[in-house]
Design a protein around this motif. Sequence first.
Motif, PDB file in Angstrom:
ATOM      1  N   ASP A   1       4.098  -3.404   8.998  1.00  0.00           N
ATOM      2  CA  ASP A   1       4.729  -1.696   8.829  1.00  0.00           C
ATOM      3  C   ASP A   1       6.220  -2.095   8.720  1.00  0.00           C
ATOM      4  O   ASP A   1       6.658  -2.259   9.711  1.00  0.00           O
ATOM      5  CB  ASP A   1       4.421  -1.048   9.701  1.00  0.00           C
ATOM      6  CG  ASP A   1       4.602   0.385   9.575  1.00  0.00           C
ATOM      7  OD1 ASP A   1       4.643   1.080  10.370  1.00  0.00           O
ATOM      8  OD2 ASP A   1       4.797   0.888   8.563  1.00  0.00           O
TER       9      ASP A   1
ATOM     10  N   LEU B   1       3.729  -0.063   4.003  1.00  0.00           N
ATOM     11  CA  LEU B   1       2.823  -0.862   4.531  1.00  0.00           C
ATOM     12  C   LEU B   1       2.728  -2.182   3.789  1.00  0.00           C
ATOM     13  O   LEU B   1       2.019  -1.870   2.444  1.00  0.00           O
ATOM     14  CB  LEU B   1       1.541  -0.006   4.621  1.00  0.00           C
ATOM     15  CG  LEU B   1       0.393  -0.835   5.538  1.00  0.00           C
ATOM     16  CD1 LEU B   1       0.943  -1.300   6.764  1.00  0.00           C
ATOM     17  CD2 LEU B   1      -0.777   0.212   5.400  1.00  0.00           C
TER      18      LEU B   1
ATOM     19  N   ASN C   1       0.856  -1.079  -0.006  1.00  0.00           N
ATOM     20  CA  ASN C   1      -0.002  -0.172  -0.055  1.00  0.00           C
ATOM     21  C   ASN C   1       0.944   1.197  -0.067  1.00  0.00           C
ATOM     22  O   ASN C   1       1.853   1.543  -0.849  1.00  0.00           O
ATOM     23  CB  ASN C   1      -0.825  -0.166   1.234  1.00  0.00           C
ATOM     24  CG  ASN C   1      -2.085  -1.000   0.833  1.00  0.00           C
ATOM     25  OD1 ASN C   1      -2.259  -1.519  -0.370  1.00  0.00           O
ATOM     26  ND2 ASN C   1      -3.040  -1.296   1.966  1.00  0.00           N
TER      27      ASN C   1
ATOM     28  N   ASN D   1      10.052   3.224   4.159  1.00  0.00           N
ATOM     29  CA  ASN D   1       8.793   2.854   4.900  1.00  0.00           C
ATOM     30  C   ASN D   1       7.731   2.245   3.921  1.00  0.00           C
ATOM     31  O   ASN D   1       7.499   3.001   3.085  1.00  0.00           O
ATOM     32  CB  ASN D   1       8.265   3.617   6.029  1.00  0.00           C
ATOM     33  CG  ASN D   1       6.901   3.214   6.760  1.00  0.00           C
ATOM     34  OD1 ASN D   1       5.893   3.714   6.335  1.00  0.00           O
ATOM     35  ND2 ASN D   1       7.061   2.378   7.651  1.00  0.00           N
TER      36      ASN D   1
ATOM     37  N   ALA E   1      -0.871  -7.366   7.784  1.00  0.00           N
ATOM     38  CA  ALA E   1      -0.160  -6.421   7.125  1.00  0.00           C
ATOM     39  C   ALA E   1       1.062  -6.068   8.085  1.00  0.00           C
ATOM     40  O   ALA E   1       1.224  -6.577   9.100  1.00  0.00           O
ATOM     41  CB  ALA E   1      -0.848  -5.329   6.937  1.00  0.00           C
TER      42      ALA E   1
END
Length: 126
Positions: A114, A98, A32, A96, A112
């Motif tokens: 992170d 997701l 995402n 970073n 999910a």
Amino acid sequence: QVQLVESGGGLAQPGGSLRLSCVASGSIFTINGMGWYRQAPGKQRELVAAITAGGATNHADSVKDRFTISRDNAKNTVYLQMDSLTPEDTAVYYCNALVLLLGRDGNYEGRAMDAWGQGTLVTVSS
């Protein structure tokens, strides 16, 4: 399960440019949002830029018109083009993402992650 590896940091002169890359690998169903953060010595980590899976972007006011975030979904890669660098841009830059995790059956696992990269140092100095 998921690894992010940054590259492209280093030493640049004021007014110069650098391009950071971050490649994600591992149990990836899809990614995402992706983003770049930075942390300067003695300061908190701050968001530099973010990009959605569809390509919508957001840049911090301090880097607008100088930095550009982009991504290649086919390569699970996010980039940060940094132009007109100043000494105030000196920091460790972190990637970073997701990540929706891939299950053993090839479908979305239902979880999910992170994920964060290890960071790459950008130093702007003459």
